[in-house]
Every structure is written in C-alpha cells, then in structure tokens.
Write a protein that holds these residues in place. Structure first.
Motif, PDB file in Angstrom:
ATOM      1  N   VAL A 181      -5.956   1.242  -2.433  1.00 29.86           N
ATOM      2  CA  VAL A 181      -5.923   0.556  -1.141  1.00 29.86           C
ATOM      3  C   VAL A 181      -4.769   1.171  -0.368  1.00 29.86           C
ATOM      4  O   VAL A 181      -3.640   1.219  -0.852  1.00 29.86           O
ATOM      5  CB  VAL A 181      -5.698  -0.957  -1.309  1.00 29.86           C
ATOM      6  CG1 VAL A 181      -5.533  -1.614   0.063  1.00 29.86           C
ATOM      7  CG2 VAL A 181      -6.857  -1.590  -2.057  1.00 29.86           C
ATOM      8  N   ASP A 182      -5.056   1.654   0.809  1.00 29.41           N
ATOM      9  CA  ASP A 182      -4.034   2.364   1.577  1.00 29.41           C
ATOM     10  C   ASP A 182      -4.261   2.094   3.054  1.00 29.41           C
ATOM     11  O   ASP A 182      -5.247   1.468   3.456  1.00 29.41           O
ATOM     12  CB  ASP A 182      -4.109   3.864   1.276  1.00 29.41           C
ATOM     13  CG  ASP A 182      -2.831   4.610   1.639  1.00 29.41           C
ATOM     14  OD1 ASP A 182      -1.860   3.943   2.057  1.00 29.41           O
ATOM     15  OD2 ASP A 182      -2.803   5.838   1.505  1.00 29.41           O
ATOM     16  N   PRO A 209      -5.958  -0.956   6.895  1.00 29.54           N
ATOM     17  CA  PRO A 209      -6.140  -0.941   5.439  1.00 29.54           C
ATOM     18  C   PRO A 209      -7.556  -0.495   5.076  1.00 29.54           C
ATOM     19  O   PRO A 209      -8.532  -0.881   5.729  1.00 29.54           O
ATOM     20  CB  PRO A 209      -5.902  -2.400   5.025  1.00 29.54           C
ATOM     21  CG  PRO A 209      -5.160  -3.014   6.176  1.00 29.54           C
ATOM     22  CD  PRO A 209      -5.658  -2.313   7.394  1.00 29.54           C
ATOM     23  N   THR A 210      -7.645   0.293   4.036  1.00 30.07           N
ATOM     24  CA  THR A 210      -8.939   0.806   3.611  1.00 30.07           C
ATOM     25  C   THR A 210      -8.880   1.189   2.148  1.00 30.07           C
ATOM     26  O   THR A 210      -7.795   1.368   1.578  1.00 30.07           O
ATOM     27  CB  THR A 210      -9.341   2.034   4.464  1.00 30.07           C
ATOM     28  OG1 THR A 210     -10.671   2.434   4.132  1.00 30.07           O
ATOM     29  CG2 THR A 210      -8.408   3.208   4.209  1.00 30.07           C
ATOM     30  N   GLU A 211     -10.026   1.287   1.523  1.00 28.91           N
ATOM     31  CA  GLU A 211     -10.115   1.852   0.176  1.00 28.91           C
ATOM     32  C   GLU A 211     -10.421   3.332   0.321  1.00 28.91           C
ATOM     33  O   GLU A 211     -11.336   3.716   1.049  1.00 28.91           O
ATOM     34  CB  GLU A 211     -11.211   1.161  -0.630  1.00 28.91           C
ATOM     35  CG  GLU A 211     -10.942  -0.308  -0.900  1.00 28.91           C
ATOM     36  CD  GLU A 211     -12.054  -0.953  -1.708  1.00 28.91           C
ATOM     37  OE1 GLU A 211     -12.890  -0.204  -2.257  1.00 28.91           O
ATOM     38  OE2 GLU A 211     -12.091  -2.188  -1.780  1.00 28.91           O
ATOM     39  N   TYR A 246       0.854  -1.189   0.000  1.00 28.45           N
ATOM     40  CA  TYR A 246       0.000   0.000   0.000  1.00 28.45           C
ATOM     41  C   TYR A 246       0.887   1.235   0.000  1.00 28.45           C
ATOM     42  O   TYR A 246       2.022   1.182   0.484  1.00 28.45           O
ATOM     43  CB  TYR A 246      -0.912  -0.005   1.225  1.00 28.45           C
ATOM     44  CG  TYR A 246      -0.216  -0.410   2.507  1.00 28.45           C
ATOM     45  CD1 TYR A 246       0.660   0.454   3.186  1.00 28.45           C
ATOM     46  CD2 TYR A 246      -0.412  -1.674   3.054  1.00 28.45           C
ATOM     47  CE1 TYR A 246       1.312   0.084   4.345  1.00 28.45           C
ATOM     48  CE2 TYR A 246       0.243  -2.057   4.220  1.00 28.45           C
ATOM     49  CZ  TYR A 246       1.092  -1.180   4.853  1.00 28.45           C
ATOM     50  OH  TYR A 246       1.726  -1.556   6.005  1.00 28.45           O
ATOM     51  N   PRO A 247       0.408   2.309  -0.584  1.00 27.77           N
ATOM     52  CA  PRO A 247      -0.850   2.445  -1.329  1.00 27.77           C
ATOM     53  C   PRO A 247      -0.749   1.768  -2.700  1.00 27.77           C
ATOM     54  O   PRO A 247       0.306   1.791  -3.325  1.00 27.77           O
ATOM     55  CB  PRO A 247      -0.994   3.964  -1.485  1.00 27.77           C
ATOM     56  CG  PRO A 247       0.404   4.485  -1.435  1.00 27.77           C
ATOM     57  CD  PRO A 247       1.160   3.587  -0.504  1.00 27.77           C
ATOM     58  N   LEU A 273      -6.396   0.764  -7.244  1.00 28.06           N
ATOM     59  CA  LEU A 273      -7.376  -0.305  -7.414  1.00 28.06           C
ATOM     60  C   LEU A 273      -7.492  -0.728  -8.870  1.00 28.06           C
ATOM     61  O   LEU A 273      -7.629  -1.919  -9.169  1.00 28.06           O
ATOM     62  CB  LEU A 273      -8.735   0.161  -6.893  1.00 28.06           C
ATOM     63  CG  LEU A 273      -8.899   0.220  -5.369  1.00 28.06           C
ATOM     64  CD1 LEU A 273     -10.221   0.874  -5.005  1.00 28.06           C
ATOM     65  CD2 LEU A 273      -8.823  -1.178  -4.773  1.00 28.06           C
ATOM     66  N   ASP A 291      -8.276   6.039  -6.899  1.00 27.82           N
ATOM     67  CA  ASP A 291      -8.836   5.164  -5.873  1.00 27.82           C
ATOM     68  C   ASP A 291      -7.786   4.107  -5.537  1.00 27.82           C
ATOM     69  O   ASP A 291      -7.308   3.392  -6.423  1.00 27.82           O
ATOM     70  CB  ASP A 291     -10.121   4.495  -6.373  1.00 27.82           C
ATOM     71  CG  ASP A 291     -11.270   5.477  -6.490  1.00 27.82           C
ATOM     72  OD1 ASP A 291     -11.341   6.403  -5.660  1.00 27.82           O
ATOM     73  OD2 ASP A 291     -12.094   5.327  -7.414  1.00 27.82           O
TER      74      ASP A 291
END
Length: 287
Positions: A245-246, A229-231, A156-157, A160, A243
């Motif tokens: 994933v980070d 972790p999140t979008e 990450y990041p 997507l 956009d």
C-alpha cells in the motif's frame, strides 16, 4: 545496502526520475512510444541494463506497457489544472514551466512539502542547467523543503503480506535521503560556481504524515495535490518486488493558483493561507 540506495540503485533512481519527469512534462505523452532502449541509454548516458531495469519498474507501477514488436507505450501522465490569468475554464499545464517561470524572478523562493523531493530535485536540476548556460540569472535562490521525519514510520509504503516488514519504509527513506542530499549538493555547487548568485537550501523534518504535496513559488503561486493511496508493486534496490500500500503523488491532479491584485480574492487567500501554514510548520514543528 541497508536503508539506502547502492551505486546500481542510484543509476536506476536517476533514470527513473528523469523518465518520469519527461513523461509528466509531456515529452512522452500518453499513448506515445518511448524511444528504443538503445536510444534511451544514449540519451541518458546509462547502460542498457539500467534502462531495462527502469522500464521494468515503470511497467510494474503502471506508467508504461511493453507491447510485443512495438516497444514501451506511455499509459498515463500527470495533470496540473490552472485558472490563473483569467482563464474561464481550467487549463492544463505542467509543473516544469511553472517552476521555470518562478526562476526568472531576481529573487527565487521555493517552499515545498513533499514525501521524497524526487520531482523537485529533477526540476531544480533543469533550472540549474539554465542558470549555468546563462539563460536566466537570478540573484538569490532560496529553497526550503519540509519532509516527514524518519523517526516515526509512515502508514505507507506498507507491505500487504507483512505489515511488520520494514523494507518498504527503509526504501522510502533511502530515496528521500538520496534526493535531498542531491538537492543540497546542487545548490551548494551553484552558490560556489556562479558569481553574483546566492543559492541556499535547507531541509527540515516535520512529524507529519503528508496527505498532499505542496509547492509555493516566490510567495505568490501555489501548486498542490493529494497523495493517492493505492495498492501497487514496489521494486527494492536489490530487485525484490513487493506488493504494498503506497501513495503516488504523480497519480493526482495538481491544482495551481496565484495571487492577483485583490488580496481578498479566493486565489490570493489560498496562496496566503498555504504560506502561513508552511511558515508556521517550519518554525514551530520542523527540526
């Protein structure tokens, strides 16, 4: 600017860091309106255009929400939970006062494992101002910072839509480089300018993927918390929004504990274990 932060990006990064620090330290609490763009520009000595860019980034990242006719409302802050000093229930504190307290010691040590040093740099700047104002006067300040190596890409990041897109990684590396360079410069200036103070900082790279951030204050207190972790949308220096994933350290609840008089107590063992991990990683893995 390839792999870095350009002049406009530096202003944006500085203001974003300052605003996030104020939000997480409770100056702008959850549900509260931020000052107007004009007042923010005056307070932080930046242009209205920079303020607008930063507010747009913070809105896309979910920190604030712009509401028609009202302004920007803070949606979330960061929490530190502490059970220090005999609290029977977890007490909410913020990171700033913990670092400020650490800097009142005659010999200050900060050992930090972090992804970018953004939050650390912001808080050290505050303590630098206190030292220059004569509010505190430590004799030594020693900071050791572990960050990930640039040699191997992190998970990450990551974009997507294009896992092979290296722009998110280069963006992260540019931010990390900017804040670590800033930290080194501040400590060098302090060491030069303040009589009777020895201030040093060393940055080392570790071949590790950070799953949490770690602060160790004066070998006696630990603050740690996971990177979640999140979008989310990521705004690059040129204004492009991806956009990705980070992970966002400010999304997690940090926990705080300190050594007590019993070296075998849970809190004392936690601090000692993290200090042993940091020292070993610094000596054996980091370069």
């Amino acid at each position: 600017m390839r792999g870095g932060v350009d002049d406009g990006g530096r202003k944006v990064q500085e203001l974003k860091s300052a605003l996030l620090a104020d939000i997480t330290e409770g100056e702008y609490d959850e549900g509260r309106l931020l000052p107007s763009q004009r007042k923010l520009a005056e307070k932080y000595q930046v242009s209205r255009d920079t303020v607008q860019r930063v507010l747009g980034v913070l809105a896309r990242e979910g920190w604030i929400e712009s509401r028609q006719g009202r302004g920007a409302v803070v949606l979330r802050t960061q929490t530190v939970r502490s059970r220090v000093r005999g609290n029977t229930a977890a007490k909410r504190v913020t990171l700033g006062p913990l670092i400020a307290s650490a800097f009142t010691a005659p010999d200050v040590t900060l050992d930090v494992f972090t992804l970018t040093s953004e939050v650390l740099c912001t808080h050290v700047r505050v303590q630098e101002e206190r030292i220059r104002a004569g509010e505190i006067r430590p004799e030594t300040v020693t900071i050791r910072v572990l960050t990930p190596s640039d040699d191997e890409p992190l998970p990450y990041p990551r974009a997507l839509d294009g896992p092979g897109d290296d722009r998110p990684q280069r963006h992260l590396q540019g931010i990390r480089r900017y804040h670590t360079d800033n930290l080194v410069r501040r400590l060098q200036d302090l060491d030069r300018d303040i009589d009777g103070l020895t201030a040093t900082v060393e940055i080392r790279r570790a071949p590790l993927v950070p799953y949490s951030k770690l602060y160790i204050f004066n070998g006696a207190e630990v603050v740690t918390g996971p990177y979640v972790p999140t979008e989310r949308p990521l705004t690059l220096d040129d204004g492009t929004c991806l956009d990705v994933v980070d992970v966002i350290g400010l999304d997690s609840t940090l926990t705080h504990c300190a050594k007590d008089d019993d070296p075998e107590s849970q809190a004392s063992l936690i601090v000692s274990s993290w200090q042993k991990w940091f020292d070993s990683t610094w000596r054996l893995l980091a370069t």
